[in-house]
Design a protein around this motif. Structure first.
Motif, PDB file in Angstrom:
ATOM      1  N   GLN A 161       0.846  -1.186   0.000  1.00 60.92           N
ATOM      2  CA  GLN A 161       0.000   0.000   0.000  1.00 60.92           C
ATOM      3  C   GLN A 161       0.876   1.228   0.000  1.00 60.92           C
ATOM      4  OE1 GLN A 161      -3.364   0.091   2.799  1.00 60.92           O
ATOM      5  NE2 GLN A 161      -2.981   2.265   2.967  1.00 60.92           N
ATOM      6  N   ASP A 162       0.632   2.111  -0.951  1.00 60.92           N
ATOM      7  CA  ASP A 162       1.437   3.322  -1.104  1.00 60.92           C
ATOM      8  C   ASP A 162       2.924   3.006  -1.202  1.00 60.92           C
ATOM      9  OD1 ASP A 162      -0.628   5.232   1.188  1.00 60.92           O
ATOM     10  OD2 ASP A 162      -0.965   4.494  -0.818  1.00 60.92           O
ATOM     11  N   GLY A 163       3.254   1.845  -1.807  1.00 63.71           N
ATOM     12  CA  GLY A 163       4.650   1.482  -1.967  1.00 63.71           C
ATOM     13  C   GLY A 163       5.277   0.876  -0.730  1.00 63.71           C
ATOM     14  N   PHE A 164       4.491   0.674   0.327  1.00 68.31           N
ATOM     15  CA  PHE A 164       4.983   0.019   1.533  1.00 68.31           C
ATOM     16  C   PHE A 164       4.421  -1.377   1.606  1.00 68.31           C
ATOM     17  CE2 PHE A 164       6.874   3.388   4.122  1.00 68.31           C
ATOM     18  CZ  PHE A 164       6.453   4.506   3.433  1.00 68.31           C
ATOM     19  N   PRO A 215       0.537   3.993   5.875  1.00 70.44           N
ATOM     20  CA  PRO A 215       1.326   3.001   6.616  1.00 70.44           C
ATOM     21  C   PRO A 215       2.327   3.642   7.551  1.00 70.44           C
ATOM     22  CG  PRO A 215       1.233   2.446   4.289  1.00 70.44           C
ATOM     23  CD  PRO A 215       0.635   3.812   4.427  1.00 70.44           C
ATOM     24  N   LYS A 216       2.815   4.817   7.186  1.00 67.31           N
ATOM     25  CA  LYS A 216       3.770   5.523   8.020  1.00 67.31           C
ATOM     26  C   LYS A 216       3.128   5.896   9.351  1.00 67.31           C
ATOM     27  CE  LYS A 216       7.305   9.048   7.355  1.00 67.31           C
ATOM     28  NZ  LYS A 216       7.680  10.198   6.504  1.00 67.31           N
ATOM     29  N   ASP A 217       1.910   6.400   9.283  1.00 68.30           N
ATOM     30  CA  ASP A 217       1.180   6.736  10.504  1.00 68.30           C
ATOM     31  C   ASP A 217       0.907   5.478  11.316  1.00 68.30           C
ATOM     32  OD1 ASP A 217       1.053   9.480  10.197  1.00 68.30           O
ATOM     33  OD2 ASP A 217      -0.738   9.391   8.955  1.00 68.30           O
ATOM     34  N   ASP A 218       0.574   4.422  10.588  1.00 66.85           N
ATOM     35  CA  ASP A 218       0.296   3.154  11.232  1.00 66.85           C
ATOM     36  C   ASP A 218       1.466   2.713  12.101  1.00 66.85           C
ATOM     37  OD1 ASP A 218      -2.087   1.613  11.030  1.00 66.85           O
ATOM     38  OD2 ASP A 218      -0.849  -0.052  10.354  1.00 66.85           O
ATOM     39  N   LEU A 219       2.642   2.872  11.530  1.00 67.01           N
ATOM     40  CA  LEU A 219       3.872   2.484  12.220  1.00 67.01           C
ATOM     41  C   LEU A 219       4.037   3.253  13.524  1.00 67.01           C
ATOM     42  CD1 LEU A 219       6.504   0.762  11.247  1.00 67.01           C
ATOM     43  CD2 LEU A 219       7.502   3.015  10.974  1.00 67.01           C
TER      44      LEU A 219
END
Ligand code: ZN
Length: 127
Positions: A62-65, A90-94
């Motif tokens: 997702q979104d390159g992640f 995904p960055k926020d998810d992390l």
């Protein structure tokens, strides 16, 4: 030019327009319907393999992640407890998983003050 030669020339031209010159210049890779089917089958097979691999690792892109599929379904982790913003990134998810804050809130409140954060300090709602 015989009819057959003319046909082949036309065919080659059509092929080169569709697949590029290298296809014609390399006789081993001469393109025909069988080869095209084979190629399509192969790429479908590869896609299936890739999908299966991704599934087995429980990761989706997702979104390159590459992220864990389970995280995608954990909606409660998608709303930042600090700013109450809903995020699919995904960055926020992390950061949400690690600090219970989205990336933006991490930068604003947690970064360089991890200890204060770890003790339970949170910014006022009004801020
Ligand atoms: Zn936030």
């Amino acid at each position: 030019m015989s009819d057959k030669q003319e046909y082949i020339a036309k065919l080659e031209k059509a092929i080169s327009q569709k697949y590029g010159d290298t296809t014609i210049n390399n006789p081993k890779r001469f393109w025909n319907e069988d080869k095209e089917k084979e190629y399509i089958n192969q790429s479908q097979e590869e896609q299936r393999k890739f999908a299966k691999l991704a599934e087995s690792q429980d990761k989706v892109e997702q979104d390159g992640f590459l992220i864990n599929k389970k995280l995608l379904n954990r909606d409660h982790n998608r709303t930042c407890p600090v700013c109450h913003k809903y995020s699919f990134r995904p960055k926020d998810d992390l950061y949400m998983n690690k600090f219970e804050a989205c990336f933006k809130c991490y930068i604003q409140y947690v970064e360089d003050r991890e200890e204060r954060w770890a003790t339970g300090w949170r910014p006022n709602e009004e801020e």
